[in-house]
Scaffold this active site. Sequence first.
Site, mmCIF file in Angstrom:
data_model
loop_
_atom_site.group_PDB
_atom_site.id
_atom_site.type_symbol
_atom_site.label_atom_id
_atom_site.label_comp_id
_atom_site.label_asym_id
_atom_site.label_seq_id
_atom_site.Cartn_x
_atom_site.Cartn_y
_atom_site.Cartn_z
ATOM 1 N N GLU A 160 -3.873 3.292 -8.806
ATOM 2 C CA GLU A 160 -5.198 3.854 -8.557
ATOM 3 C C GLU A 160 -5.314 5.206 -9.255
ATOM 4 O OE1 GLU A 160 -8.117 5.673 -5.076
ATOM 5 O OE2 GLU A 160 -6.377 4.455 -4.478
ATOM 6 N N GLU B 281 1.633 -0.472 -5.061
ATOM 7 C CA GLU B 281 0.478 0.361 -5.378
ATOM 8 C C GLU B 281 0.841 1.839 -5.437
ATOM 9 O OE1 GLU B 281 -3.720 1.968 -3.605
ATOM 10 O OE2 GLU B 281 -1.846 1.894 -2.493
ATOM 11 N N HIS C 224 -0.787 10.289 -2.770
ATOM 12 C CA HIS C 224 -2.054 9.793 -2.245
ATOM 13 C C HIS C 224 -3.200 10.724 -2.621
ATOM 14 C CE1 HIS C 224 -5.104 8.083 0.220
ATOM 15 N NE2 HIS C 224 -5.085 9.033 1.123
ATOM 16 N N ASP D 235 -0.725 5.535 -6.144
ATOM 17 C CA ASP D 235 -1.894 6.373 -6.407
ATOM 18 C C ASP D 235 -1.468 7.433 -7.413
ATOM 19 O OD1 ASP D 235 -3.364 5.015 -4.468
ATOM 20 O OD2 ASP D 235 -2.781 6.407 -2.885
ATOM 21 N N HIS E 94 0.831 -1.196 0.000
ATOM 22 C CA HIS E 94 0.000 0.000 0.000
ATOM 23 C C HIS E 94 0.867 1.248 0.000
ATOM 24 C CE1 HIS E 94 -2.979 2.782 2.125
ATOM 25 N NE2 HIS E 94 -3.597 2.415 1.011
#
Length: 357
Positions: free
Chosen positions: A172, A65, A80, A67, A38
């Site tokens: 993401e 991951e 983020h 963002d 994460h």
Amino acid sequence: MIRWLLASLALPLLAGCAADPVTTQPTLDGQPPIVIAHRGASGERPEHTIAAYRLAIAQGADFIEPDLVLTKDGILVARHENEISETTDVADRPEFADRKATKTIDGREVSGWFTEDFTLAELKTLRARERLPKLRSTDYDGQFDIPTFEEILALLAEVNRGRDKPVGVYPETKHPSHFIAIGLPHEAPLLALLDRFGYRGRKAPVFIQSFEVRNLMDLRAKSDLPLIQLMDSEGGPPDMPETSYAVMATPAGLTRIASYADGIGPNKAMVIPRATLGSLGEPTGLVRDAHAAGLKVHPWTFRRENYFLPLGDKGGLNPSAHGDLGAEIAAYLATGIDGLFSDNVREAVAATKVAQR
């Protein structure tokens, strides 16, 4: 303070209770659950930095991951949020004082500094800092810059050279409707970069995720790469205020998701909610229902600090001390989840290995 006091009183009671036998449910495809780093190894390095991703890979992550938000000149970078005062030193930089602004993002008023108001060259002068300084070390503040998505994919190309099983990427798209509204859509640069680095087809080591729905539908129309519908325990998709994540989590809603996505990424409380005094309650039927619709389930986010752990897995009353993250993860693995997001890759990898014995 009251929360921690109640927890301390309840712990001795829990310690004397024998655990009921747990039957572990299978994953959707029968394969071991994946560990998704994460924002990288964000429990040990400032999130969304090359250093955090490198450490996560070294600790055994199956996917990292990032963002993704965009710069003024249309470059995908890893943060983020598009508001960057929590994760960089921008507020301390007098040359950018006039860039502070207030904007409405997903219906909420936000003040600060936004990536879309900076060129990539300007963002590269900033330095990352720890987002949770009250819980985590700030020793690495100021050492790392903001990486581009291209730099992250280049890192994966480097570390995957010669590997039998590549480390995948799990990007993401952050606030896609907002970026579309200002003329900076994610889709074209995202898909172009993934294609250039060889991510093609249903079996490519990639998942693209979003809390929005239309963004994923647009991606499905343009690509056959795996997609994940993110879901929170409250509210609903920012681009579809007429619905809610709770409705989307019903069997009918999951069937609808399966028409454009390959899985869901729910808030972990949607899989096992917290019960009295913050202990883990009984699992919901979400994993079972998602699997029945053909969807994988990757809940978020597992963290080792006591502040985030359920009652019974806390290692003490200090919120920043580390409790038994493995015990929490084990409870979720028993529900048959197909993977999980964690800030603490080493512990998450260890917990999944124990569950597979």
